[in-house]
Design a protein around this motif. Structure first.
Motif, mmCIF file in Angstrom:
data_model
loop_
_atom_site.group_PDB
_atom_site.id
_atom_site.type_symbol
_atom_site.label_atom_id
_atom_site.label_comp_id
_atom_site.label_asym_id
_atom_site.label_seq_id
_atom_site.Cartn_x
_atom_site.Cartn_y
_atom_site.Cartn_z
ATOM 1 N N SER A 154 46.172 37.459 60.079
ATOM 2 C CA SER A 154 45.022 38.317 59.779
ATOM 3 C C SER A 154 45.406 39.364 58.744
ATOM 4 O O SER A 154 46.562 39.781 58.665
ATOM 5 C CB SER A 154 44.507 39.004 61.048
ATOM 6 N N ILE A 155 44.415 39.763 57.958
ATOM 7 C CA ILE A 155 44.591 40.838 56.974
ATOM 8 C C ILE A 155 43.393 41.771 57.087
ATOM 9 O O ILE A 155 42.243 41.333 56.982
ATOM 10 C CB ILE A 155 44.694 40.296 55.540
ATOM 11 N N TYR A 156 43.680 43.034 57.298
ATOM 12 C CA TYR A 156 42.626 44.059 57.373
ATOM 13 C C TYR A 156 42.716 44.948 56.136
ATOM 14 O O TYR A 156 43.778 45.510 55.830
ATOM 15 C CB TYR A 156 42.785 44.912 58.635
ATOM 16 N N THR A 172 40.133 54.005 39.078
ATOM 17 C CA THR A 172 38.741 53.546 39.214
ATOM 18 C C THR A 172 38.657 52.048 39.522
ATOM 19 O O THR A 172 37.603 51.550 39.892
ATOM 20 C CB THR A 172 37.923 53.834 37.931
ATOM 21 N N THR A 173 39.760 51.348 39.409
ATOM 22 C CA THR A 173 39.772 49.902 39.655
ATOM 23 C C THR A 173 39.950 49.556 41.126
ATOM 24 O O THR A 173 39.876 48.382 41.497
ATOM 25 C CB THR A 173 40.917 49.229 38.867
ATOM 26 N N ILE A 174 40.167 50.562 41.985
ATOM 27 C CA ILE A 174 40.613 50.276 43.354
ATOM 28 C C ILE A 174 39.609 49.458 44.161
ATOM 29 O O ILE A 174 39.991 48.543 44.889
ATOM 30 C CB ILE A 174 41.001 51.580 44.093
ATOM 31 N N GLU A 175 38.312 49.760 44.052
ATOM 32 C CA GLU A 175 37.354 49.010 44.871
ATOM 33 C C GLU A 175 37.207 47.574 44.367
ATOM 34 O O GLU A 175 37.212 46.629 45.175
ATOM 35 C CB GLU A 175 35.995 49.709 44.903
ATOM 36 N N ASP A 176 37.097 47.395 43.072
ATOM 37 C CA ASP A 176 36.988 46.042 42.527
ATOM 38 C C ASP A 176 38.215 45.210 42.895
ATOM 39 O O ASP A 176 38.100 44.032 43.272
ATOM 40 C CB ASP A 176 36.831 46.079 41.012
ATOM 41 N N SER A 180 38.426 41.959 45.327
ATOM 42 C CA SER A 180 38.984 40.739 44.759
ATOM 43 C C SER A 180 40.042 40.143 45.692
ATOM 44 O O SER A 180 40.079 38.922 45.916
ATOM 45 C CB SER A 180 39.583 41.025 43.386
ATOM 46 N N LEU A 181 40.889 41.002 46.254
ATOM 47 C CA LEU A 181 41.900 40.534 47.210
ATOM 48 C C LEU A 181 41.237 39.959 48.458
ATOM 49 O O LEU A 181 41.649 38.896 48.956
ATOM 50 C CB LEU A 181 42.829 41.688 47.598
ATOM 51 N N TYR A 182 40.243 40.653 48.953
ATOM 52 C CA TYR A 182 39.507 40.189 50.135
ATOM 53 C C TYR A 182 38.954 38.775 49.917
ATOM 54 O O TYR A 182 39.134 37.886 50.759
ATOM 55 C CB TYR A 182 38.389 41.183 50.438
ATOM 56 N N GLU A 183 38.305 38.575 48.796
ATOM 57 C CA GLU A 183 37.719 37.265 48.500
ATOM 58 C C GLU A 183 38.802 36.196 48.330
ATOM 59 O O GLU A 183 38.645 35.059 48.803
ATOM 60 C CB GLU A 183 36.856 37.359 47.235
ATOM 61 N N TYR A 184 39.898 36.568 47.706
ATOM 62 C CA TYR A 184 40.994 35.622 47.485
ATOM 63 C C TYR A 184 41.619 35.193 48.809
ATOM 64 O O TYR A 184 41.869 33.993 49.033
ATOM 65 C CB TYR A 184 42.037 36.264 46.578
ATOM 66 N N GLY A 189 41.818 30.875 53.401
ATOM 67 C CA GLY A 189 41.744 30.500 54.811
ATOM 68 C C GLY A 189 42.356 31.497 55.773
ATOM 69 O O GLY A 189 42.613 31.174 56.938
ATOM 70 N N ILE A 190 42.566 32.734 55.300
ATOM 71 C CA ILE A 190 43.138 33.770 56.161
ATOM 72 C C ILE A 190 42.010 34.600 56.770
ATOM 73 O O ILE A 190 41.039 34.943 56.084
ATOM 74 C CB ILE A 190 44.086 34.688 55.352
ATOM 75 N N ASN A 191 42.122 34.906 58.052
ATOM 76 C CA ASN A 191 41.150 35.748 58.737
ATOM 77 C C ASN A 191 41.240 37.161 58.148
ATOM 78 O O ASN A 191 42.159 37.918 58.481
ATOM 79 C CB ASN A 191 41.428 35.760 60.235
ATOM 80 N N THR A 192 40.306 37.495 57.263
ATOM 81 C CA THR A 192 40.371 38.741 56.495
ATOM 82 C C THR A 192 39.057 39.503 56.611
ATOM 83 O O THR A 192 37.986 38.899 56.623
ATOM 84 C CB THR A 192 40.638 38.464 55.001
#
Length: 219
Positions: A154-156, A172-176, A180-184, A189-192
Motif C-alpha cells: 500500500s502507498i498513502y 508549485t509543482t507539488i500537487e501535479d 501523477s505519482l498516485y495515478e502511476y 496495481g498498488i493499493n494507493t
C-alpha cells in the motif's frame, strides 16, 4: 533509547505481534502523531519515532541547492542514512518487538525519503507519505526509471490543498507531481490513495500523518 546519536521513541504495546511504523521527525512530533492515532481509532500498532536526523541531508536522495537565500541546501545523503536505519537502528529496535509488517512514514522531506526508500530496500511493506516533497527535481523521472526492491502492499499520499501556492516556482509543482505519482502507482496495481486536506504545508501535520497510518493499517 539513543542509537547513533538519534532519539528513538517507541509508542505502543511491544509485548504482542503488531505492525510497526517507522517515522522520521524533525522536532519530536512522534508523541503528537501517536495521540492523534488514538483519537481517530487507529488499529493497534507500534510507532517507532526516529528524531534528530540531519533533515536536509539525510532525507534528500541527491544534492539540491538553496531554494531561497535563507534556506539550507540538501546534501543528498539519503542512501547513507538508509544504510544506518536498516543495518543498525531497525535491528536494534526490533530485538524488543514482534513485527508482523513494517511501514515507513514521514512528512515533507521525510515523506519523500519514505517513498524513495522502497526503491533501495525490501524491508518495508507499505509507504505513508504526508505532504511528501515531490517537487524535488528529477524525482518523478527516478520513479519511472527504477523498480521497487519489493512492491509495496500500500502507498498513502496526502497533501494540503494550498501547498501548490508558492512564490518559488519549483514548489508549485507539488500537487501535479503527487497526483501523477498516485495515478502511476494505481496503474501499477498498488493499493494507493491520495487525500487532499485543507490548508498549507504547515497545518495539522500530526493529524494528517495519523490519517495515513489509520488507512494503511486497515489495508
Amino acid at each position: 533509547m539513543n542509537i547513533k546519536g538519534k532519539n528513538i521513541n517507541i509508542f505502543g504495546d511491544t509485548s504482542k505481534p503488531l505492525p510497526v511504523v517507522y517515522l522520521h521527525t524533525v522536532r519530536g512530533e512522534g508523541h503528537a502523531v501517536w495521540e492523534q492515532c488514538q483519537k481517530i481509532g487507529t488499529k493497534q500498532f507500534v510507532l517507532v519515532e526516529i528524531d534528530g536526523v540531519n533533515w536536509n541531508n539525510d532525507m534528500s536522495p541527491w544534492p539540491l541547492g538553496k531554494l531561497f537565500p535563507e534556506d539550507e541546501p540538501c546534501g543528498g545523503k539519503a542512501e547513507e542514512w538508509l544504510g544506518i536505519l536498516t543495518q543498525e537502528i531497525i535491528p536494534q529496535v526490533e530485538t524488543q518487538l514482534h513485527v508482523t509488517k513494517r511501514f515507513i512514514a514521514g512528512y515533507s522531506l521525510a515523506g519523500l525519503f519514505a517513498m524513495w526508500s522502497v526503491y533501495y530496500t525490501y524491508l518495508f511493506d507499505g509507504v505513508i507519505s504526508g505532504s511528501g516533497s515531490f517537487w524535488y527535481p528529477d524525482f518523478l523521472d527516478y520513479v519511472h526509471e527504477h523498480e521497487f526492491k519489493k512492491k509495496p502492499e500500500s502507498i498513502y499520499l496526502s497533501l494540503g490543498d494550498k501547498e501548490h501556492i508558492s512564490k518559488i516556482e519549483l514548489l508549485t509543482t507539488i500537487e501535479d507531481n503527487t497526483r501523477s505519482l498516485y495515478e502511476y502507482f494505481q496503474k501499477s496495481g498498488i493499493n494507493t490513495i491520495f487525500e487532499l486536506n485543507n490548508g498549507n504545508h504547515f497545518q495539522q501535520g500530526a493529524w494528517r500523518m495519523a490519517k495515513g497510518m489509520k488507512w494503511s493499517l486497515k489495508h
